[in-house]
Design an enzyme around this catalytic site. Structure first.
Site, PDB file in Angstrom:
ATOM      1  N   GLU A  21       2.145  -5.586  10.696  1.00 15.68           N
ATOM      2  CA  GLU A  21       1.656  -4.175  10.751  1.00 15.68           C
ATOM      3  C   GLU A  21       2.544  -3.417  11.502  1.00 15.68           C
ATOM      4  O   GLU A  21       2.530  -3.711  12.718  1.00 15.68           O
ATOM      5  CB  GLU A  21       0.053  -3.995  11.266  1.00 15.68           C
ATOM      6  CG  GLU A  21      -0.887  -4.689  10.272  1.00 15.68           C
ATOM      7  CD  GLU A  21      -1.213  -3.871   9.064  1.00 15.68           C
ATOM      8  OE1 GLU A  21      -0.925  -2.880   8.923  1.00 15.68           O
ATOM      9  OE2 GLU A  21      -2.168  -4.499   8.168  1.00 15.68           O
ATOM     10  N   HIS A  62       3.416  -3.741   6.273  1.00 20.92           N
ATOM     11  CA  HIS A  62       2.393  -2.725   6.030  1.00 20.92           C
ATOM     12  C   HIS A  62       2.270  -1.650   7.363  1.00 20.92           C
ATOM     13  O   HIS A  62       3.283  -1.577   8.053  1.00 20.92           O
ATOM     14  CB  HIS A  62       0.843  -3.438   6.088  1.00 20.92           C
ATOM     15  CG  HIS A  62       0.657  -4.257   5.106  1.00 20.92           C
ATOM     16  ND1 HIS A  62      -0.425  -4.055   4.091  1.00 20.92           N
ATOM     17  CD2 HIS A  62       1.157  -5.256   4.560  1.00 20.92           C
ATOM     18  CE1 HIS A  62      -0.212  -4.734   3.090  1.00 20.92           C
ATOM     19  NE2 HIS A  62       0.595  -5.776   3.265  1.00 20.92           N
ATOM     20  N   HIS A  71       0.953  -1.241   0.073  1.00 17.10           N
ATOM     21  CA  HIS A  71       0.042  -0.082   0.054  1.00 17.10           C
ATOM     22  C   HIS A  71       1.022   1.337  -0.073  1.00 17.10           C
ATOM     23  O   HIS A  71       1.621   1.305   1.061  1.00 17.10           O
ATOM     24  CB  HIS A  71      -0.713   0.110   1.166  1.00 17.10           C
ATOM     25  CG  HIS A  71      -1.992  -1.237   1.223  1.00 17.10           C
ATOM     26  ND1 HIS A  71      -2.404  -1.784   2.455  1.00 17.10           N
ATOM     27  CD2 HIS A  71      -2.653  -1.587   0.124  1.00 17.10           C
ATOM     28  CE1 HIS A  71      -3.339  -2.615   1.760  1.00 17.10           C
ATOM     29  NE2 HIS A  71      -3.427  -2.340   0.605  1.00 17.10           N
ATOM     30  N   GLU A  90       1.669   3.438   3.082  1.00 15.56           N
ATOM     31  CA  GLU A  90       2.193   2.499   4.332  1.00 15.56           C
ATOM     32  C   GLU A  90       3.746   2.610   4.146  1.00 15.56           C
ATOM     33  O   GLU A  90       4.013   1.766   3.510  1.00 15.56           O
ATOM     34  CB  GLU A  90       1.353   1.514   4.657  1.00 15.56           C
ATOM     35  CG  GLU A  90      -0.211   1.579   4.976  1.00 15.56           C
ATOM     36  CD  GLU A  90      -0.898   0.310   4.713  1.00 15.56           C
ATOM     37  OE1 GLU A  90      -0.357  -0.899   4.923  1.00 15.56           O
ATOM     38  OE2 GLU A  90      -2.187   0.256   4.770  1.00 15.56           O
TER      39      GLU A  90
END
Length: 414
Positions: free
Chosen positions: A281, A190, A83, A86
């Site tokens: 993440e 991410h 992404h 990110e």
């Protein structure tokens, strides 16, 4: 010759220290090319494809034999910036590259890792998205998607539902890449939360969705891998550092338990390529300010290195189909090949085996007539996902022909 100048040149690093700023495509390419030029014996820089806008999807390989696979040396990969907005993972992987190459021959742990592993690092899977973001922002921005406005983490074939989307060039590049390398372990980086998430992201009742989860047959391995990363990150392991987000015990979650996701990359890695991948993440804020980057590096450095080392867990992997098998202190190992009965063989793991080492066992399997007439083209990767027999599997996962070219399977284990 000025000997003082000569000695100074020997003492200076081959690559100038990487600053803690965001590196756009031109600066990132310059850094990667500089590393590749100055560390030719342990690196290999190549592009696996191009983005919609024609930007290269760069991969830097680090290892003692960076340009080719060697038996007994497992393949590992990190992919970041899927992404575009990110951004922390993108910069962390650049600093990881610098840390690896500058510590080869100096740090025992890093040297062993480079000797025994082929490490593939892709700092940006979505360079167009990154370039589209105008300024740091903690929440959703247009740069999340690729230039065609597709979310790349919803763009892969799905084993549980038909994913009727236009396959994007970035996605196709990853899919092709997975067919050319025998990856064993992987993570994609991410932002927007602080947690280590493991497969499945999607599922059916057979995988546990009625209980708000979706578990693989290797759930114990995936939980261990996620805990390995999260436990070494001082903030991730707390599990509750992001406001307006759910709490994750010990910084770990099953992907489906968090939220179901159709067409994700980690499920695709596991089901189609038999590569164990988790999703990391790394920041509550998707695109934090540059001055925060040193703190993220300090929090993730140990985890990034420790996670790579897990590629050397006890395991077996057959060369023709790349399917990892587990060894749990048992003297017997089952070898399975599609179209044949399982084969049971004894495996002796010598006590003298060292960390970061691999033993090789060749097993000759008696292939039957029904496979003899199948034409051979590219045997590097299986074409049938593991979950093709589930009642709800989609047309996208229907089995094709198995492609065989050898009768000897190379089994690796530590």
């Amino acid at each position: 010759m000025d000997f003082a100048r000569l000695w100074l040149g020997l003492l200076l690093p081959l690559v100038a220290a990487l600053d803690f700023n965001y590196h756009h495509q031109e600066a990132m390419e310059a850094f990667l090319k500089n590393v590749a030029q100055n560390y030719t014996s342990i690196t290999h820089l190549h592009s696996i494809g191009k983005s919609v806008k024609g930007r290269n999807l760069w991969v830097l390989v680090v290892g003692r034999f960076p340009k080719q696979h060697r038996i007994g040396i497992p393949e590992f990969k990190y992919v970041a910036n899927m992404h575009g907005d990110e951004t922390v993972g993108r910069e962390l992987l650049l600093h990881l590259i610098e840390h690896l190459v500058t510590n080869d021959g100096k740090d025992t742990e890093i040297t062993h890792l480079i000797n025994s592993t082929r490490i593939h690092i892709m700092p940006s899977m979505n360079p167009d998205g990154f370039e589209a973001v105008k300024k740091p922002d903690c929440y959703y921005t247009k740069g999340r998607e690729n230039y065609n406005e597709y979310d790349l983490n919803r763009n892969f074939p799905d084993a549980f539902e038909f994913n009727n989307v236009s396959r994007q060039p970035e996605t196709e590049a990853i899919m092709k890449w997975l067919k050319t390398e025998t990856f064993v372990l992987s993570a994609n980086l991410h932002g927007g939360a602080l947690v280590a998430s493991y497969p499945f992201d999607n599922g059916v009742p057979a995988t546990g969705t009625l209980h708000s989860r979706s578990l693989t047959p290797d759930d114990d391995v995936f939980q261990y891998l996620a805990h390995t990363y999260a436990s070494r990150n001082p903030n991730m392991k707390k599990g509750d550092q992001c406001k307006n987000n759910m709490k994750f015990p010990n910084g770990v979650t099953n992907g489906y338990s968090w939220y179901p996701l159709l067409g994700g990359m980690q499920d695709y890695n596991y089901i189609w390529a038999q590569c164990f991948e988790i999703t990391l993440e790394l920041s509550c804020c998707k695109y934090p300010r540059e001055e925060k980057l040193p703190f993220f590096w300090n929090d993730n450095k140990a985890s990034l290195i420790e996670y790579i080392k897990q590629v050397h867990l006890d395991k077996m992997k057959d060369k023709a189909f790349m399917k990892p098998l587990r060894i749990k202190s048992l003297p017997d190992a089952w070898v399975t090949v599609p179209g044949h009965e399982p084969y049971l063989t004894k495996v002796i793991i010598e006590k003298k085996s060292q960390n970061f080492s691999a033993l090789k066992k060749d097993i000759l399997l008696p292939f039957q007539g029904q496979l003899d007439s199948i034409p051979v083209s590219n045997p590097s990767c299986p074409v049938v996902p593991l979950y093709r027999n589930l009642p709800s599997y989609s047309a996208a996962t229907k089995p094709g022909l198995f492609l065989l070219s050898v009768t000897v399977l190379h089994i690796f284990f530590k």
